[in-house]
Motif scaffolding. Structure first.
Motif, PDB file in Angstrom:
ATOM      1  N   THR A  74     -13.664 -16.237   1.964  1.00 24.40           N
ATOM      2  CA  THR A  74     -12.430 -16.370   2.727  1.00 24.40           C
ATOM      3  C   THR A  74     -12.275 -15.243   3.724  1.00 24.40           C
ATOM      4  O   THR A  74     -11.628 -15.416   4.759  1.00 24.40           O
ATOM      5  N   ARG A  75     -12.890 -14.078   3.439  1.00 28.26           N
ATOM      6  CA  ARG A  75     -12.845 -12.935   4.355  1.00 28.26           C
ATOM      7  C   ARG A  75     -14.214 -12.282   4.427  1.00 28.26           C
ATOM      8  O   ARG A  75     -14.906 -12.140   3.422  1.00 28.26           O
ATOM      9  N   TYR A  76     -14.570 -11.883   5.629  1.00 31.49           N
ATOM     10  CA  TYR A  76     -15.787 -11.114   5.845  1.00 31.49           C
ATOM     11  C   TYR A  76     -15.376  -9.776   6.430  1.00 31.49           C
ATOM     12  O   TYR A  76     -14.675  -9.724   7.433  1.00 31.49           O
ATOM     13  N   LEU A  77     -15.785  -8.699   5.792  1.00 34.84           N
ATOM     14  CA  LEU A  77     -15.468  -7.359   6.266  1.00 34.84           C
ATOM     15  C   LEU A  77     -16.695  -6.803   6.979  1.00 34.84           C
ATOM     16  O   LEU A  77     -17.710  -6.526   6.358  1.00 34.84           O
ATOM     17  N   CYS A  78     -16.591  -6.678   8.290  1.00 39.73           N
ATOM     18  CA  CYS A  78     -17.719  -6.234   9.123  1.00 39.73           C
ATOM     19  C   CYS A  78     -17.496  -4.798   9.564  1.00 39.73           C
ATOM     20  O   CYS A  78     -16.574  -4.511  10.323  1.00 39.73           O
ATOM     21  N   GLY A  79     -18.332  -3.907   9.117  1.00 37.16           N
ATOM     22  CA  GLY A  79     -18.247  -2.509   9.510  1.00 37.16           C
ATOM     23  C   GLY A  79     -17.739  -1.645   8.376  1.00 37.16           C
ATOM     24  O   GLY A  79     -17.051  -2.098   7.460  1.00 37.16           O
ATOM     25  N   PHE A  80     -18.098  -0.373   8.456  1.00 45.74           N
ATOM     26  CA  PHE A  80     -17.711   0.573   7.414  1.00 45.74           C
ATOM     27  C   PHE A  80     -16.201   0.743   7.361  1.00 45.74           C
ATOM     28  O   PHE A  80     -15.598   0.745   6.291  1.00 45.74           O
ATOM     29  N   ASP A  81     -15.569   0.864   8.521  1.00 50.18           N
ATOM     30  CA  ASP A  81     -14.123   1.078   8.543  1.00 50.18           C
ATOM     31  C   ASP A  81     -13.378  -0.142   8.013  1.00 50.18           C
ATOM     32  O   ASP A  81     -12.396  -0.015   7.295  1.00 50.18           O
ATOM     33  N   ALA A  82     -13.858  -1.346   8.322  1.00 53.53           N
ATOM     34  CA  ALA A  82     -13.216  -2.555   7.806  1.00 53.53           C
ATOM     35  C   ALA A  82     -13.384  -2.649   6.295  1.00 53.53           C
ATOM     36  O   ALA A  82     -12.460  -3.049   5.584  1.00 53.53           O
ATOM     37  N   ASN A  83     -14.555  -2.277   5.797  1.00 55.28           N
ATOM     38  CA  ASN A  83     -14.779  -2.293   4.353  1.00 55.28           C
ATOM     39  C   ASN A  83     -13.874  -1.298   3.649  1.00 55.28           C
ATOM     40  O   ASN A  83     -13.300  -1.597   2.601  1.00 55.28           O
ATOM     41  N   LEU A  84     -13.750  -0.124   4.231  1.00 54.82           N
ATOM     42  CA  LEU A  84     -12.893   0.894   3.630  1.00 54.82           C
ATOM     43  C   LEU A  84     -11.439   0.431   3.586  1.00 54.82           C
ATOM     44  O   LEU A  84     -10.800   0.458   2.542  1.00 54.82           O
ATOM     45  N   LEU A  85     -10.933  -0.003   4.728  1.00 55.60           N
ATOM     46  CA  LEU A  85      -9.544  -0.458   4.775  1.00 55.60           C
ATOM     47  C   LEU A  85      -9.330  -1.735   3.976  1.00 55.60           C
ATOM     48  O   LEU A  85      -8.296  -1.913   3.337  1.00 55.60           O
ATOM     49  N   GLY A  86     -10.312  -2.625   4.011  1.00 56.48           N
ATOM     50  CA  GLY A  86     -10.180  -3.883   3.290  1.00 56.48           C
ATOM     51  C   GLY A  86     -10.152  -3.700   1.787  1.00 56.48           C
ATOM     52  O   GLY A  86      -9.439  -4.394   1.073  1.00 56.48           O
ATOM     53  N   ARG A  87     -10.932  -2.766   1.300  1.00 55.12           N
ATOM     54  CA  ARG A  87     -10.982  -2.557  -0.153  1.00 55.12           C
ATOM     55  C   ARG A  87      -9.855  -1.663  -0.652  1.00 55.12           C
ATOM     56  O   ARG A  87      -9.324  -1.872  -1.733  1.00 55.12           O
ATOM     57  N   VAL A  88      -9.476  -0.673   0.134  1.00 51.07           N
ATOM     58  CA  VAL A  88      -8.377   0.213  -0.255  1.00 51.07           C
ATOM     59  C   VAL A  88      -7.037  -0.425   0.081  1.00 51.07           C
ATOM     60  O   VAL A  88      -6.041  -0.182  -0.584  1.00 51.07           O
ATOM     61  N   GLY A  89      -7.023  -1.271   1.096  1.00 51.37           N
ATOM     62  CA  GLY A  89      -5.780  -1.872   1.570  1.00 51.37           C
ATOM     63  C   GLY A  89      -5.052  -2.710   0.547  1.00 51.37           C
ATOM     64  O   GLY A  89      -3.830  -2.868   0.617  1.00 51.37           O
ATOM     65  N   TYR A  90      -5.768  -3.250  -0.420  1.00 52.78           N
ATOM     66  CA  TYR A  90      -5.122  -4.053  -1.450  1.00 52.78           C
ATOM     67  C   TYR A  90      -4.183  -3.218  -2.316  1.00 52.78           C
ATOM     68  O   TYR A  90      -3.230  -3.737  -2.891  1.00 52.78           O
ATOM     69  N   PHE A  91      -4.452  -1.924  -2.387  1.00 57.42           N
ATOM     70  CA  PHE A  91      -3.663  -1.045  -3.241  1.00 57.42           C
ATOM     71  C   PHE A  91      -2.549  -0.334  -2.496  1.00 57.42           C
ATOM     72  O   PHE A  91      -1.746   0.357  -3.117  1.00 57.42           O
ATOM     73  N   LEU A  92      -2.521  -0.455  -1.175  1.00 56.21           N
ATOM     74  CA  LEU A  92      -1.499   0.210  -0.371  1.00 56.21           C
ATOM     75  C   LEU A  92      -0.412  -0.772   0.036  1.00 56.21           C
ATOM     76  O   LEU A  92      -0.684  -1.947   0.242  1.00 56.21           O
ATOM     77  N   PRO A  93       0.810  -0.283   0.194  1.00 54.84           N
ATOM     78  CA  PRO A  93       1.850  -1.159   0.739  1.00 54.84           C
ATOM     79  C   PRO A  93       1.541  -1.496   2.200  1.00 54.84           C
ATOM     80  O   PRO A  93       0.834  -0.753   2.894  1.00 54.84           O
ATOM     81  N   ASP A  94       2.055  -2.616   2.671  1.00 56.96           N
ATOM     82  CA  ASP A  94       1.753  -3.080   4.023  1.00 56.96           C
ATOM     83  C   ASP A  94       2.125  -2.060   5.091  1.00 56.96           C
ATOM     84  O   ASP A  94       1.384  -1.868   6.053  1.00 56.96           O
ATOM     85  N   PHE A  95       3.271  -1.397   4.946  1.00 57.81           N
ATOM     86  CA  PHE A  95       3.686  -0.452   5.983  1.00 57.81           C
ATOM     87  C   PHE A  95       2.711   0.724   6.081  1.00 57.81           C
ATOM     88  O   PHE A  95       2.426   1.225   7.166  1.00 57.81           O
ATOM     89  N   ALA A  96       2.153   1.161   4.944  1.00 57.53           N
ATOM     90  CA  ALA A  96       1.208   2.278   4.961  1.00 57.53           C
ATOM     91  C   ALA A  96      -0.103   1.861   5.640  1.00 57.53           C
ATOM     92  O   ALA A  96      -0.666   2.612   6.442  1.00 57.53           O
ATOM     93  N   LEU A  97      -0.580   0.665   5.346  1.00 60.09           N
ATOM     94  CA  LEU A  97      -1.797   0.167   5.977  1.00 60.09           C
ATOM     95  C   LEU A  97      -1.588  -0.018   7.477  1.00 60.09           C
ATOM     96  O   LEU A  97      -2.472   0.303   8.273  1.00 60.09           O
ATOM     97  N   ASP A  98      -0.426  -0.500   7.882  1.00 61.97           N
ATOM     98  CA  ASP A  98      -0.118  -0.636   9.311  1.00 61.97           C
ATOM     99  C   ASP A  98      -0.118   0.718  10.009  1.00 61.97           C
ATOM    100  O   ASP A  98      -0.624   0.856  11.124  1.00 61.97           O
TER     101      ASP A  98
END
Length: 105
Positions: A74-98
């Motif tokens: 359903t999602r493809y994470l392309c790049g190191f930064d996308a992988n980092l944010l994509g994997r850590v982002g699940y644990f952060l609130p939306d406003f912090a990720l934004d």
């Protein structure tokens, strides 16, 4: 690199035939040149982090996988930064990720 090609494409879409920035576009969105100068450092850093020109292979491999697999992800994470944010982002609130995506990266 990719930044300069995309910057040239963007600049050509917001300039007049004389080559100057279109005043209507500048009034609505601000100066394109100033925006590119402001983000140039972070874009170059992200390009280097993701493999520079070879980073495009990550995207093409993901598209190829999505088109040819019986059950694509359903999602493809392309790049190191996308992988980092994509994997850590699940644990952060939306406003912090934004905030991270807007001001840090």
């Amino acid at each position: 690199g990719m930044l300069h090609r995309s910057a040239d494409l963007g600049k050509s879409s917001c300039t007049t035939t004389a080559g100057a920035e279109d005043p209507v576009v500048v009034a609505a969105y601000g100066s394109y040149t100033e925006k590119m100068k402001r983000i140039e450092g972070s874009v170059i850093a992200a390009e280097k982090l993701n493999g520079g020109e070879d980073g495009c292979a990550w995207v093409t491999n993901s598209v190829l996988d999505a088109l040819t697999t019986w059950f694509p992800r359903t999602r493809y994470l392309c790049g190191f930064d996308a992988n980092l944010l994509g994997r850590v982002g699940y644990f952060l609130p939306d406003f912090a990720l934004d905030l991270i995506q807007t001001y840090v990266i």
